[in-house]
Design a protein around this motif. Structure first.
Motif, mmCIF file in Angstrom:
data_model
loop_
_atom_site.group_PDB
_atom_site.id
_atom_site.type_symbol
_atom_site.label_atom_id
_atom_site.label_comp_id
_atom_site.label_asym_id
_atom_site.label_seq_id
_atom_site.Cartn_x
_atom_site.Cartn_y
_atom_site.Cartn_z
ATOM 1 N N PHE A 17 78.831 133.691 99.165
ATOM 2 C CA PHE A 17 77.742 132.717 98.996
ATOM 3 C C PHE A 17 77.243 132.714 97.545
ATOM 4 O O PHE A 17 77.069 131.649 96.935
ATOM 5 C CB PHE A 17 76.596 133.058 99.963
ATOM 6 C CG PHE A 17 75.380 132.202 99.759
ATOM 7 C CD1 PHE A 17 75.407 130.847 100.073
ATOM 8 C CD2 PHE A 17 74.219 132.744 99.237
ATOM 9 C CE1 PHE A 17 74.286 130.043 99.873
ATOM 10 C CE2 PHE A 17 73.088 131.953 99.035
ATOM 11 C CZ PHE A 17 73.131 130.600 99.355
ATOM 12 N N LEU A 18 77.066 133.916 96.979
ATOM 13 C CA LEU A 18 76.560 134.005 95.606
ATOM 14 C C LEU A 18 77.585 133.468 94.609
ATOM 15 O O LEU A 18 77.230 132.805 93.632
ATOM 16 C CB LEU A 18 76.211 135.461 95.264
ATOM 17 C CG LEU A 18 75.085 136.086 96.106
ATOM 18 C CD1 LEU A 18 74.976 137.585 95.836
ATOM 19 C CD2 LEU A 18 73.744 135.414 95.827
ATOM 20 N N LEU A 19 78.867 133.731 94.884
ATOM 21 C CA LEU A 19 79.917 133.214 93.997
ATOM 22 C C LEU A 19 79.921 131.684 94.039
ATOM 23 O O LEU A 19 80.049 131.018 93.021
ATOM 24 C CB LEU A 19 81.291 133.732 94.429
ATOM 25 C CG LEU A 19 81.611 135.185 94.059
ATOM 26 C CD1 LEU A 19 82.923 135.617 94.719
ATOM 27 C CD2 LEU A 19 81.715 135.370 92.546
ATOM 28 N N LYS A 20 79.770 131.146 95.244
ATOM 29 C CA LYS A 20 79.778 129.682 95.394
ATOM 30 C C LYS A 20 78.590 129.067 94.649
ATOM 31 O O LYS A 20 78.729 128.059 93.980
ATOM 32 C CB LYS A 20 79.726 129.329 96.883
ATOM 33 C CG LYS A 20 80.507 128.079 97.164
ATOM 34 C CD LYS A 20 80.529 127.718 98.605
ATOM 35 C CE LYS A 20 80.585 126.201 98.727
ATOM 36 N NZ LYS A 20 80.177 125.731 100.022
ATOM 37 N N GLU A 21 77.424 129.752 94.762
ATOM 38 C CA GLU A 21 76.249 129.249 94.036
ATOM 39 C C GLU A 21 76.514 129.189 92.532
ATOM 40 O O GLU A 21 76.000 128.341 91.832
ATOM 41 C CB GLU A 21 75.057 130.197 94.272
ATOM 42 C CG GLU A 21 74.268 129.937 95.528
ATOM 43 C CD GLU A 21 72.953 130.713 95.544
ATOM 44 O OE1 GLU A 21 71.962 130.174 96.038
ATOM 45 O OE2 GLU A 21 72.915 131.866 95.057
ATOM 46 N N LYS A 434 74.714 142.483 92.414
ATOM 47 C CA LYS A 434 75.111 143.127 91.149
ATOM 48 C C LYS A 434 76.529 142.727 90.756
ATOM 49 O O LYS A 434 76.793 142.396 89.607
ATOM 50 C CB LYS A 434 75.069 144.654 91.338
ATOM 51 C CG LYS A 434 73.965 145.325 90.516
ATOM 52 C CD LYS A 434 74.080 146.824 90.579
ATOM 53 C CE LYS A 434 72.941 147.426 91.377
ATOM 54 N NZ LYS A 434 73.169 148.735 91.910
ATOM 55 N N LEU A 435 77.430 142.738 91.736
ATOM 56 C CA LEU A 435 78.832 142.414 91.432
ATOM 57 C C LEU A 435 78.949 140.972 90.928
ATOM 58 O O LEU A 435 79.567 140.712 89.901
ATOM 59 C CB LEU A 435 79.710 142.624 92.685
ATOM 60 C CG LEU A 435 81.155 142.160 92.543
ATOM 61 C CD1 LEU A 435 81.893 142.957 91.463
ATOM 62 C CD2 LEU A 435 81.909 142.288 93.859
ATOM 63 N N VAL A 436 78.327 140.048 91.637
ATOM 64 C CA VAL A 436 78.459 138.636 91.255
ATOM 65 C C VAL A 436 77.801 138.392 89.892
ATOM 66 O O VAL A 436 78.327 137.644 89.065
ATOM 67 C CB VAL A 436 77.891 137.711 92.359
ATOM 68 C CG1 VAL A 436 77.901 136.258 91.911
ATOM 69 C CG2 VAL A 436 78.700 137.883 93.645
ATOM 70 N N ASP A 437 76.673 139.072 89.628
ATOM 71 C CA ASP A 437 76.031 138.943 88.310
ATOM 72 C C ASP A 437 76.985 139.358 87.191
ATOM 73 O O ASP A 437 76.894 138.864 86.074
ATOM 74 C CB ASP A 437 74.782 139.840 88.232
ATOM 75 C CG ASP A 437 73.573 139.176 88.896
ATOM 76 O OD1 ASP A 437 73.681 137.972 89.220
ATOM 77 O OD2 ASP A 437 72.551 139.852 89.095
#
Ligand SMILES: Cc1cc2nc3c(=O)[nH]c(=O)nc-3n(C[C@H](O)[C@H](O)[C@H](O)COP(=O)(O)OP(=O)(O)OC[C@H]3O[C@@H](n4cnc5c(N)ncnc54)[C@H](O)[C@@H]3O)c2cc1C
Length: 441
Positions: A17-21, A434-437
């Motif tokens: 979800f965070l990657l898609k955002e 943290k990973l996606v950031d």
């Protein structure tokens, strides 16, 4: 750039979800028929049973994520009526002191333990070794009574573990760091909270939540926003030039980056060829079996009021490690005239109890609830769910695994699972953030 995420539990779905955002193209590969992993809600005849986590301790950043999913209206905060935690002592549940306000008046701990707590701030002793067990660490700072009647039941409640087998540095890094830096756990906690205030960091006050229809609402909310391929089991990963070839039980897929979020023992299987020594260590990581037993009683049959839940120290020689009084925390979990209690059988200290038949387990739970809580009438319903490997144990061996993962890191291959960086659902969400950031397009 296409990213493959292995595992559709909270770690994999949040990461997707965070990657898609952020505008990344990604897909979640999930072996099972449904996503959720450890988070599983069963709704049967208007009762809501959680087979995995029951409630989540959430901060503002988690609530913000839930808001972005559009499911804030579905949130359900735990009833504030009873924040007391009960610990079994000499066969009866007694309330633990909940803070400084009742520390002296509460008679759970002896005066000698109270003295140990009050003087920990100033006590000097030799620093912890890298692999010191949690039990030895707390014993060194406090005493046997605090280890046996506070640490032991909490560790079996959180990790389904044994404090004598968990490494303090791995399982509770904040305690280890506090003593290392300030010479005292209590001093370390006070100093770090002061530091955060000075830095202007938002206070991360945690509150216990679930959702009106149970925790699977969280999973459904995330799944509806990302691409998930269900019934797709990853069986091997290969490096193919700059890319990764993922072989599933259905097809072969190419990705530029891969994020692994699956459990230790399943990950061990598909990285055998790519990272053989890590695979061996993951295979050896112990995750004990655990049975979740739900028992429903008629409210009229219950003589005493109950609260959040009760934990059973090993010294009490009980069949279960404790129970959560689910319908006291979230009243809609059972009918208005019912009480739902969720008991835990197994974990490291009581693994052998999970080998009994379902009927024997149900019957032992019933007898124990009668003995410890005076639930003397027959439950109207009982249900069991068994986890063969419930929670990975953060023992001394896991510290070597984490070191080896860094030494053997393969660019564009990431591990973001509950065997690394914390086992709680909020830990899994924080690690995903943290990973996606850290990933750039
Ligand atoms: C009984 C129990 C009670 C708990 N209670 C709490 C609690 O109250 N509060 C709390 O915060 N935490 C609790 N936890 C811990 C927490 O639920 C888990 O650590 C967390 O949900 C793990 O999420 P995850 O996504 O990292 O892994 P998982 O939930 O294990 O998800 C991994 C996913 O990967 C999939 N998968 C595995 N192998 C493959 C493969 N080869 N190919 C494709 N997919 C694969 C699996 O099917 C699974 O869906 C509890 C855990 C258990 C078991």
């Amino acid at each position: 750039m296409r990213i493959g995420i292995i595992g559709g539990g909270i770690s994999g779905l949040t990461t997707a979800f965070l990657l898609k955002e952020k505008g990344f193209d990604c897909v979640v590969l999930e072996a099972a028929q449904t996503s959720g992993g450890c988070i599983q809600t069963d709704t049967i005849e208007n009762r809501i049973y959680e087979n995995g986590p029951n409630s989540l301790l959430l901060t503002e950043s988690h609530l913000d994520l839930i808001n972005r999913l559009g499911i804030t209206n579905e949130l359900l905060e735990a009833e504030g009526v009873n924040k007391d935690r009960f610990i079994l002592r000499n066969g009866k549940y007694r309330i633990l002191p909940s803070g400084p306000q009742n520390f002296f008046s509460n008679s759970f701990f002896s005066w000698s333990s109270k003295f140990k707590i009050m003087t920990e701030f100033w006590r000097k002793n030799k620093p912890s070794s890298e692999i010191e067990s949690l039990y030895d660490f707390i014993n060194r700072r406090f005493n046997d009574e605090i280890c046996d009647y506070a640490l032991d039941p909490f560790v079996s409640g959180i990790y389904a573990g044994d404090a004598k087998k968990l490494a303090v540095k791995a399982a509770f890094p904040a305690l280890y760091e506090a003593e290392k830096e300030y010479g005292s756990i209590i001093k370390g906690m006070i100093k770090s909270s002061k530091k955060n205030k000075e830095k202007g960091a938002p206070t991360q006050r945690k509150k216990a939540f679930s959702f009106k229809k149970g925790l699977s609402t969280f999973i459904d909310g995330l799944s509806s926003k990302v691409e998930v391929k269900l019934n797709t089991k990853v069986v091997d990963i290969k490096k193919e030039g700059d890319q990764f070839k993922i072989i599933t039980d259905k097809d072969t897929l190419l990705f530029d980056k891969v994020i692994v979020t699956s459990s230790a023992h399943t990950t061990a299987q598909f990285i055998k060829n790519l990272l053989p020594s890590i695979s061996k260590q993951l295979n050896n990581l112990y995750a004990p079996p655990m049975c979740i037993v739900h028992s429903v009683y008629k409210k009229d049959d219950i003589e005493r009021p109950i609260g959040f839940g009760g934990l059973n120290p090993l010294l009490e020689k009980t069949f279960t490690s404790g129970s959560i009084w689910s319908s006291c925390i979230f009243p809609n979990r059972a009918g208005a005239d019912e009480v739902l209690v969720t008991s835990f059988v197994g974990g490291v200290q009581r693994a052998k109890n999970t080998l009994l038949s379902e009927d024997e387990i149900k019957s032992n739970v019933k007898l124990e609830l009668a003995k410890t809580l005076d639930f003397n009438e027959e439950p109207v319903f009982q249900k069991i769910y068994k986890w063969e490997k419930a929670i990975p144990q953060y023992s001394a061996e896991i510290l070597k695994l984490w070191d080896d993962l860094e030494t053997n890191a393969i660019p564009n291959l990431y591990f973001n699972a509950n065997w690394k960086g914390g086992i709680s659902v909020p830990n899994c969400i924080d690690n995903s953030i943290k990973l996606v950031d850290s990933l750039d397009k």
